[in-house]
Design a protein around this motif. Structure first.
Motif, PDB file in Angstrom:
ATOM      1  N   TYR B 132      23.427  50.490  17.641  1.00 21.40           N
ATOM      2  CA  TYR B 132      23.987  49.139  17.582  1.00 21.40           C
ATOM      3  C   TYR B 132      24.406  48.852  16.148  1.00 21.40           C
ATOM      4  O   TYR B 132      23.698  49.192  15.200  1.00 21.40           O
ATOM      5  CB  TYR B 132      22.924  48.125  18.030  1.00 21.40           C
ATOM      6  N   HIS B 133      25.548  48.250  16.020  1.00 26.74           N
ATOM      7  CA  HIS B 133      25.987  47.840  14.693  1.00 26.74           C
ATOM      8  C   HIS B 133      26.886  46.632  14.850  1.00 26.74           C
ATOM      9  O   HIS B 133      27.824  46.645  15.630  1.00 26.74           O
ATOM     10  CB  HIS B 133      26.745  48.981  14.003  1.00 26.74           C
ATOM     11  N   ASN B 134      26.602  45.594  14.121  1.00 29.38           N
ATOM     12  CA  ASN B 134      27.426  44.392  14.250  1.00 29.38           C
ATOM     13  C   ASN B 134      27.321  43.569  12.978  1.00 29.38           C
ATOM     14  O   ASN B 134      26.320  43.618  12.261  1.00 29.38           O
ATOM     15  CB  ASN B 134      26.962  43.561  15.452  1.00 29.38           C
ATOM     16  N   MET B 135      28.350  42.812  12.716  1.00 31.19           N
ATOM     17  CA  MET B 135      28.348  41.943  11.543  1.00 31.19           C
ATOM     18  C   MET B 135      29.057  40.642  11.914  1.00 31.19           C
ATOM     19  O   MET B 135      30.005  40.636  12.715  1.00 31.19           O
ATOM     20  CB  MET B 135      29.070  42.635  10.382  1.00 31.19           C
ATOM     21  N   ARG B 136      28.599  39.568  11.328  1.00 26.07           N
ATOM     22  CA  ARG B 136      29.220  38.279  11.619  1.00 26.07           C
ATOM     23  C   ARG B 136      30.692  38.285  11.205  1.00 26.07           C
ATOM     24  O   ARG B 136      31.053  38.848  10.170  1.00 26.07           O
ATOM     25  CB  ARG B 136      28.506  37.160  10.856  1.00 26.07           C
ATOM     26  N   GLU B 137      31.456  37.607  11.986  1.00 24.73           N
ATOM     27  CA  GLU B 137      32.899  37.599  11.754  1.00 24.73           C
ATOM     28  C   GLU B 137      33.260  37.038  10.390  1.00 24.73           C
ATOM     29  O   GLU B 137      34.139  37.559   9.688  1.00 24.73           O
ATOM     30  CB  GLU B 137      33.574  36.775  12.859  1.00 24.73           C
ATOM     31  N   GLU B 138      32.551  35.970   9.997  1.00 21.97           N
ATOM     32  CA  GLU B 138      32.916  35.332   8.711  1.00 21.97           C
ATOM     33  C   GLU B 138      32.635  36.273   7.532  1.00 21.97           C
ATOM     34  O   GLU B 138      33.313  36.214   6.507  1.00 21.97           O
ATOM     35  CB  GLU B 138      32.208  33.996   8.514  1.00 21.97           C
ATOM     36  N   VAL B 139      31.649  37.142   7.708  1.00 25.99           N
ATOM     37  CA  VAL B 139      31.352  38.100   6.634  1.00 25.99           C
ATOM     38  C   VAL B 139      32.434  39.169   6.606  1.00 25.99           C
ATOM     39  O   VAL B 139      32.904  39.582   5.540  1.00 25.99           O
ATOM     40  CB  VAL B 139      29.953  38.724   6.832  1.00 25.99           C
ATOM     41  N   ALA B 140      32.847  39.598   7.789  1.00 25.86           N
ATOM     42  CA  ALA B 140      33.926  40.590   7.859  1.00 25.86           C
ATOM     43  C   ALA B 140      35.194  40.034   7.214  1.00 25.86           C
ATOM     44  O   ALA B 140      35.938  40.761   6.544  1.00 25.86           O
ATOM     45  CB  ALA B 140      34.189  40.968   9.306  1.00 25.86           C
ATOM     46  N   LYS B 141      35.414  38.746   7.411  1.00 26.36           N
ATOM     47  CA  LYS B 141      36.618  38.122   6.833  1.00 26.36           C
ATOM     48  C   LYS B 141      36.591  38.129   5.307  1.00 26.36           C
ATOM     49  O   LYS B 141      37.634  38.042   4.658  1.00 26.36           O
ATOM     50  CB  LYS B 141      36.751  36.681   7.335  1.00 26.36           C
ATOM     51  N   GLN B 142      35.406  38.218   4.751  1.00 27.43           N
ATOM     52  CA  GLN B 142      35.293  38.292   3.280  1.00 27.43           C
ATOM     53  C   GLN B 142      35.677  39.684   2.768  1.00 27.43           C
ATOM     54  O   GLN B 142      35.710  39.901   1.561  1.00 27.43           O
ATOM     55  CB  GLN B 142      33.852  37.995   2.846  1.00 27.43           C
TER      56      GLN B 142
END
Lengths: 417, 469
Positions: B132-142
């Protein structure tokens, strides 16, 4: 590379290597080159260096196998592995009460082979007086290599003064270092008290080996003051087995390293008896390109209820090219003990410098004062022993010139008057 | 499936539960070039990585463990360790897509809950693979990259990974670094662009479920100048009566003015040999903060190392080690101070109980160019009985006149007066001792996010009392 090589320049004389000298009982990363030293000394009859090349073995400090199930153990016992360090050739918890040389088995065997041997038995006088023994390596009757075994009997007291200070720079002319040294083993019976003052005040033509060992019975005490004022190579090892109840070892060592001197100190104390006390205190100044290593180990052995151990070192770095290595180890296998160690390495505290500046003392003067303080302490300790006093004076002359040496000596006399 | 769950040896433990390995892919025991090629092929790696793996295997074959220091690893027979075990599932970015038994494992460990509450992203590794691997969208946007390192090897960051991979920890660093290089699998890649501050921590959790297996994840984190990140690492495993091995590797590059906090709560099972390597390099004005809690493993060799290469770079280390019955935990830290005005502050605590052995081992090396470097080392050890052992082995190597290095250490036990006082206030003796130990550990737990501080306190309670109440 396990041990740092502390070897003098190549010489025409036949040499042997003393491996694992001043070795830590509990070694650490080998790449730090701090676990021990190899020392080159003249070959002597009766010493086979190969017999003392120790196999590198892990100290026997492993946790007993954890039986996750009854029929399975992860780690086999270490078998016959013995600890490193001064007791490398003995069982770790040997009950044998005898002193061993602090520099380790190889250096001890070499000194035994090379040195003039003498045994002294000190008996209690009944009136509290203590005999004084002076070992001066410049005394032809003693020789440059001496082995001294002292048995201090029950409630007896003894004072020993060890002096190494060469008057003539003869060895340098041969293009090699003059190796000097002593092996002093003290066996102190119940209630015995031993005081040792050690003065090492040689010039850059000397390699000095100071190898001390103590075994202290119930209530026995050893107080050791060491003044290391000069020697191109100095290897000083001290091992103490505090086997009796309330035995105590107190070490106060002061040193100055200058030029390209290499100083190597190894202390290893086993607090085995209940309420035993060990105090190691070292203060030093390193100038120019001096190189110093200190390995000190206090081992609070299982069963030493109420024991305490303290290690302290302060090192003032003055020279641009100095190297200081410090490794203060505490090994603890007993809960009812107190062990502490502290070390401070660096320039003179800026707040101290600021205070001295308000008294008109510049930072250069302050550094000079730090060195002079070591000599002043040595003068004070040597005042009643002419040979020691002369040795300190000669070292002070070499360090500061005759005028300041006289001033330091005069300060002492002024303070005494 | 929940009905596949096996009963644990110790029902009181939160971590000691097992899942069936049925259907899993398991490499043959032993280490061979064919195994290394097989792992590399499975991951469709570039040729340079396969070459590196094979080189590492060769180095591993030639290196020895240090003969004269550290705990024995005689019970670790590499001929009986499987270097690769895969649950044969694809990496998911939704917990709903994770197989039920694996999802249940991580739910019991509280990972999804922590992700929802306080994390910017989570990576979960099960045996040899990320599941499993996931990251919050707002962090990805950074612009933050947080992915499996194998996934990153197939993307635009491959050249950067090639430049940094096993450079801080070279294969010849030690035998198990070489082993890691040969058979590594899983782990995370994090890239934080210049000036980006990640508000919430990222977390990777490593679970080793398979008996007699090794886990060799690689974590590579690159912080560009001025960025800021808190990375949390957790690990656990069920207890078996055969040896397991963890030989992970962490490489951290902290750019100019950046700050990285790397927190670990390690709770491997007590049949685990934890031979892990962590290293950080700090450029000018950068900060690395290590927060480390070591509770598990049969044997540990763990010394997070900081290379303070840039002027004014800083290292802070706060660590606690609790060695209980059957454990020999050799932990500590190393700092190499190269830059001027660098600083390090090392604060270590250790506890020993039930015959456990705890060794604090450290090295502070001050290079001749590290003008005005300043280092303080503090180590406190608490002996909780007279069967245990606690050793302190701190080395200092100072080669700069203007440097200032201070060290202090104490070893002792809980004073009878303290326990008596607490008991006089109606607190049972066992609870009183636990309170004292929790207070002793407080400087470490207060540095952790709340969830992990709670977990750490639970671990202390388990060690002190044998169960969570």
């Amino acid at each position: 590379m396990v041990a740092q090589n502390l070897c003098e320049p190549e010489a025409s004389l036949s040499k042997v290597i003393l491996t694992c000298t001043n070795e830590l009982p509990s070694p650490t990363w080998n790449h730090l080159n701090i676990n021990g030293i190899n020392l080159k000394v003249p070959a002597v009859e009766g010493f086979d260096e190969q017999a003392w090349v120790a196999p590198k073995i892990r100290p026997k400090r492993d946790v007993p196998a954890y039986n996750v199930s009854d029929d399975h153990a992860f780690d086999a016992p270490e078998g016959t592995a013995a600890p490193a360090g001064p007791w490398a050739r003995e069982s770790e918890n040997s009950q044998a009460a005898k002193p061993v040389g602090g520099m380790g088995p190889a250096a001890t065997a070499w000194l035994e082979a090379a040195g003039k041997q003498k045994t002294i038995v000190v008996e209690a006088t009944g009136d509290g007086t203590k005999p004084l023994y002076v070992v001066d390596l410049d005394d032809p009757q003693v020789g440059e290599l001496a082995v001294l075994d002292i048995n201090v009997q029950e409630n007896a007291q003894a004072e020993l003064v060890l002096i190494s200070s060469n008057r003539a720079d003869t060895a340098a002319a041969l293009g090699t270092l003059d190796t000097r040294g002593w092996l002093v083993r003290v066996n102190a019976a119940d209630g015995a008290r031993v005081k040792i003052n050690e003065f090492i005040a040689c010039d850059s033509s000397v390699q000095m080996l100071s190898n001390l060992g103590f075994c202290l019975a119930n209530g026995a005490t050893a107080d050791i003051s060491q003044y290391c004022l000069g020697s191109q190579i100095l290897a000083l090892g001290c091992a103490a087995d505090l086997v009796g109840k309330s035995a105590a070892l107190n070490v106060d060592a002061r040193y100055v390293g200058r030029g390209t001197e290499q100083l190597d100190f190894g202390y290893s104390v086993r607090n085995r008896g209940v309420k035993t006390v060990s105090n190691l205190s070292l203060h030093g100044v390193l100038v120019d390109e001096a190189n110093k290593s200190l390995r000190s180990t206090i081992d609070l052995v299982h069963g030493a209820k109420g024991a305490s151990g303290v290690e302290n070192e302060s090192v003032v770095l003055v020279g641009e090219g100095v190297v200081n290595k410090t490794l203060p180890v505490i090994l603890c296998n007993e809960d009812d003990v107190a062990g502490t160690h502290g070390a401070s390495v660096g320039e003179i505290d800026p707040s101290q410098l600021a205070y001295m500046a308000t008294r008109g003392i510049t930072s250069d003067d302050a550094r000079e004062l730090m060195m002079e303080a070591t000599y002043s302490a040595a003068f004070a300790a040597a005042q009643h022993i002419p040979q020691a006093y002369e040795a300190v004076y000669r070292a002070a002359c070499r360090a500061f010139g005759e005028d300041i040496a006289q001033e330091l000596a005069a300060d002492l006399e002024g303070g005494l008057s | 499936m929940l009905d596949e769950e096996l009963l644990s040896h110790d029902p009181s433990s939160l971590y000691d539960f097992k899942k069936s390995e049925e259907g899993y892919e398991r490499a043959d025991e032993g280490l061979t070039p064919d195994l290394v090629r097989d792992i590399s092929a499975k991951k469709d790696e570039p040729q340079w990585m396969l070459d590196l793996r094979l080189h590492c295997l060769d180095v591993y074959g030639h290196m020895q463990m240090p003969p004269n220091w550290g705990p024995s690893i005689a019970g670790l027979d590499m001929n009986h360790i499987s270097a690769y075990v895969s649950p044969k599932t694809d990496q998911a970015n939704s917990w709903d897509d994770v197989p039920e038994d694996i999802k249940d494992t991580f739910e019991r460990l509280g990972i999804p809950e922590a992700e929802r509450a306080s994390l910017a992203g989570v990576g979960a590794q099960y045996d040899s693979e990320l599941v499993y691997h996931n990251m919050r969208e707002e962090v990805a946007k950074q612009g933050v990259i947080y992915s499996g390192i194998e996934e990153a090897l197939h993307g635009p960051y491959e050249p950067l990974i090639r430049e940094r991979f096993m450079q801080l920890v070279p294969p010849n660093d030690h035998k198990f670094a070489a082993l890691h290089g040969a058979v590594w699998s899983g782990g995370s890649f994090v890239y934080v662009p210049e000036g980006v501050h990640v508000e919430f921590p990222l977390q990777s959790y490593f679970r080793l479920n398979a008996a007699g297996a090794g886990q060799f994840e690689h974590t590579l984190i690159i912080l560009e100048p001025g960025s800021d990140l808190h990375f949390v690492e957790g690990c656990s495993a069920p207890k078996y009566n055969v040896a397991n091995l963890h030989a992970g590797c962490v490489e951290l590059y902290v750019g100019k003015g950046a700050r990285l906090r790397y927190s670990t709560v390690e709770n491997w099972s007590k049949n685990m040999y934890n031979l892990n390597t962590k290293r950080a390099r700090c450029e000018e004005d950068a900060t690395i903060e290590w927060v480390s809690g070591s509770f598990g493993s049969h044997v540990s060799y763990l010394y997070p190392t900081s290379i303070l290469a840039g002027d004014r770079s800083v290292c802070e280390y706060t660590g606690i080690t609790f060695a209980g019955k059957g454990q020999n935990l050799d932990t500590g830290t190393k700092v190499v101070m190269l830059g001027a005005h660098t600083k390090c502050s090392l604060d270590a605590k250790s506890l020993s109980k039930g015959g456990g052995v705890s060794t604090f081992r450290s090295a502070v090396v001050v290079d001749e160019h590290a003008e005005h470097a300043k280092a303080t080392v503090s180590c406190a050890s608490l002996m909780l009985d007279d069967k245990s052992r606690s050793d302190t082995i701190p080395a200092m190597d100072v080669r700069c006149r203007t440097a200032n290095v201070g060290h202090e250490a104490t070893i002792g036990r809980i004073s009878d007066e303290t326990v008596t006082y607490l008991m006089s206030r109606g607190i049972p003796e066992g609870e009183a001792r636990t309170m004292v130990v929790n207070g002793f550990a407080n400087p470490v737990s207060k540095e952790l996010p709340m969830e992990y501080a709670v977990e750490m306190n639970n671990l202390i309670k388990i060690e002190m009392e044998g169960a969570v109440g």
